[in-house]
Design a protein around this motif. Structure first.
Motif, short mmCIF file in Angstrom:
data_model
loop_
_atom_site.label_atom_id
_atom_site.label_comp_id
_atom_site.label_asym_id
_atom_site.label_seq_id
_atom_site.Cartn_x
_atom_site.Cartn_y
_atom_site.Cartn_z
N GLY A 1 -7.24 -0.70 6.65
CA GLY A 1 -7.64 -0.65 8.04
C GLY A 1 -7.41 0.64 8.79
N ARG A 2 -6.84 1.66 8.14
CA ARG A 2 -6.62 2.92 8.85
C ARG A 2 -7.86 3.79 8.67
NH1 ARG A 2 -2.95 2.92 12.57
NH2 ARG A 2 -1.47 2.01 11.10
N VAL B 1 -11.44 6.09 5.17
CA VAL B 1 -11.18 4.68 5.49
C VAL B 1 -10.30 4.08 4.39
CG1 VAL B 1 -12.28 2.41 5.77
CG2 VAL B 1 -13.46 4.48 6.59
N THR B 2 -9.17 3.48 4.75
CA THR B 2 -8.35 2.81 3.74
C THR B 2 -8.71 1.33 3.70
OG1 THR B 2 -6.49 2.16 5.17
CG2 THR B 2 -6.44 4.39 4.25
N THR B 3 -8.99 0.85 2.49
CA THR B 3 -9.24 -0.59 2.33
C THR B 3 -8.14 -1.18 1.46
OG1 THR B 3 -10.58 -0.40 0.31
CG2 THR B 3 -11.73 -0.19 2.42
N SER C 1 -13.00 -2.60 -2.20
CA SER C 1 -11.63 -2.96 -1.84
C SER C 1 -10.64 -2.21 -2.72
CB SER C 1 -11.44 -4.47 -1.96
OG SER C 1 -11.99 -4.95 -3.17
N GLY C 2 -9.43 -1.98 -2.17
CA GLY C 2 -8.39 -1.27 -2.91
C GLY C 2 -8.70 0.21 -3.11
N LYS C 3 -9.35 0.81 -2.10
CA LYS C 3 -9.83 2.19 -2.22
C LYS C 3 -9.49 3.00 -0.97
CE LYS C 3 -12.23 0.86 -5.92
NZ LYS C 3 -12.20 -0.59 -5.83
N HIS D 1 -5.59 1.50 -5.27
CA HIS D 1 -4.69 1.31 -4.12
C HIS D 1 -4.48 -0.18 -3.85
CE1 HIS D 1 -4.82 5.55 -3.11
NE2 HIS D 1 -6.14 5.53 -3.15
N ARG D 2 -3.30 -0.53 -3.38
CA ARG D 2 -3.01 -1.92 -3.03
C ARG D 2 -3.30 -2.21 -1.56
NH1 ARG D 2 1.18 -4.61 -0.75
NH2 ARG D 2 1.49 -6.79 -1.37
N ASN D 3 -2.60 -1.50 -0.67
CA ASN D 3 -2.85 -1.70 0.76
C ASN D 3 -2.42 -0.46 1.54
OD1 ASN D 3 -3.65 -3.02 3.09
ND2 ASN D 3 -1.74 -4.19 3.32
#
Ligand SMILES: [Ca+2]
Length: 383
Positions: free
Chosen positions: A179-180, A191-193, A209-211, A237-239
């Motif tokens: 969400g960042r 964008v972080t997912t 997702s996870g990217k 990526h996890r979160n």
């Protein structure tokens, strides 16, 4: 009275006056603990080394009154803080609202993001400003998405236009929504997912997702993305919930771990950061390890920013702010441990001070009567 007696009395009186004068001067000298000179005393703060990992807890209470200011109080589930020129804007996760903070600390509704649906860790999350656009990242009933609005007006009369969706269909879930969003020095939107509770998807280059994604300001795939035709910039990526860049253009990201290690990563195009196959630092040829890791109970990092050789990380469970000097990326100093509760976001204000956004009213914290708050800290506090 003879001359001898007179001169004795005179000497006595002069001595008395000198003594009283000395006592008055002594009383007016600042005591050690209140002396402003203590600001420069390196031994003034209480420092403890944590032997488990290189975290140094810093306590500089003596500076607080001059260096720290409460900007606003009683925010409801705030998530992101950004500036449009000198106007602070905050997203409120659970009630779809974007608000501006006025100079007297009062709050004013700028607009509602009607499609945003609070759900677990989801809702109205990240904000970013680019030219006169306000970008938002949020959870709807069916996806996570990125949209933008045109900002107009000035301080006290700001408003947003109709919404333009620039990216939709990102997997969502109650947890791990990332969400960042931030614009990089290259003018692209990052964008972080999160993995949206589907860890395997972080390794799947056919889903987003996870990217960490890289978009043009219009939401298109930049021609120079690492995978042709894909928004994916890095994966595994996890979160991740924090991204920033130093003045050399090096990109950093903070990432919430599972049960073991939270991470600080240096992000480079097309790197695989390992989730869910590895968590934290591990020697492999296949995955890129973080440059620093923390036990999830100590950190749970969200917002991340950079200023003048230092990274600043907002910690949720850690109830603290981590400060990492670029001269030693493997250690950190811990500020405000337990003072403000959970911290969700951190940013540099136009006046050069550091602003932190607390996050105690989202159901996971223990809010005080003034939570949630924005606290402004003179940047010299961290010298
Ligand atoms: Ca990792």
């Amino acid at each position: 009275m003879n001359n001898h007696t007179r001169s004795k009395i005179l000497i006595f009186v002069i001595t008395l006056i000198v003594l009283i004068g000395l006592i008055i001067i002594a009383m007016n000298l600042p005591s050690n603990s209140e002396s402003p000179n203590n600001n420069n005393n390196p031994n003034n703060g209480v420092s403890n080394s944590n032997s488990n990992n290189n975290n140094e807890i810093v306590d500089e209470n003596n500076n607080d009154q001059e260096m720290i200011r409460v900007v606003t109080t009683n925010l409801e589930s705030p998530w992101s803080i950004v500036f449009y020129a000198d106007i602070p804007l905050v997203s409120l996760r659970d009630n779809q609202e974007i608000i501006e903070i006025l100079e007297d600390g009062s709050q004013r509704l700028v607009g509602k993001v009607e499609q945003a649906v609070p759900r677990g860790e989801g809702g109205l999350l990240g904000l970013a400003v680019y030219d006169n656009f306000l970008y938002t990242y949020y959870t709807t009933a069916r996806d996570n998405r990125v949209t933008r609005f045109v900002l107009s007006g000035t301080n006290g009369s700001l408003s947003i236009s109709d919404e333009e969706v620039i990216l939709e269909g990102l997997p969502n879930a109650s947890n791990h929504n990332g969400g960042r969003i931030h614009f990089g020095p290259d003018g692209m939107l990052y964008v972080t997912t999160g993995d949206a509770a589907n860890p395997q998807s972080s390794q799947d280059l056919s889903v987003l997702s996870g990217k960490i994604l890289r978009l043009t300001p219009e939401g298109d795939v930049p021609d120079d993305n690492p995978i042709r035709g894909s928004l994916i910039y890095s994966f595994g990526h996890r979160n991740p919930q924090g991204i920033t860049w130093d003045e050399e253009g090096v990109m950093y990201s903070s990432e919430l771990g599972q049960n073991t290690w939270d991470e600080l990563n240096v992000i480079e195009a097309n790197n695989n950061y390992g989730w869910p196959l590895i968590e934290g630092i591990e020697e492999t040829n296949e995955f890129v390890s973080p440059i620093q890791q923390w036990a999830t109970s100590e950190a749970s990092p969200s917002g991340l920013t950079y200023h003048d050789g230092k990274l600043f990380i907002a910690n949720l469970r850690g109830n603290s702010l981590s400060v990492i000097n670029l001269t030693d990326l493997t250690s950190s100093e811990i500020y405000f441990k337990g003072e403000y509760g959970r911290i969700r976001d951190v940013t540099i204000a136009p006046d050069g001070s550091l602003w932190i956004l607390t996050n105690n009213t989202d159901g996971r914290g223990s809010p005080s009567s003034t939570d949630d708050q924005i606290i402004a800290i003179n940047i010299d506090y961290f010298k």
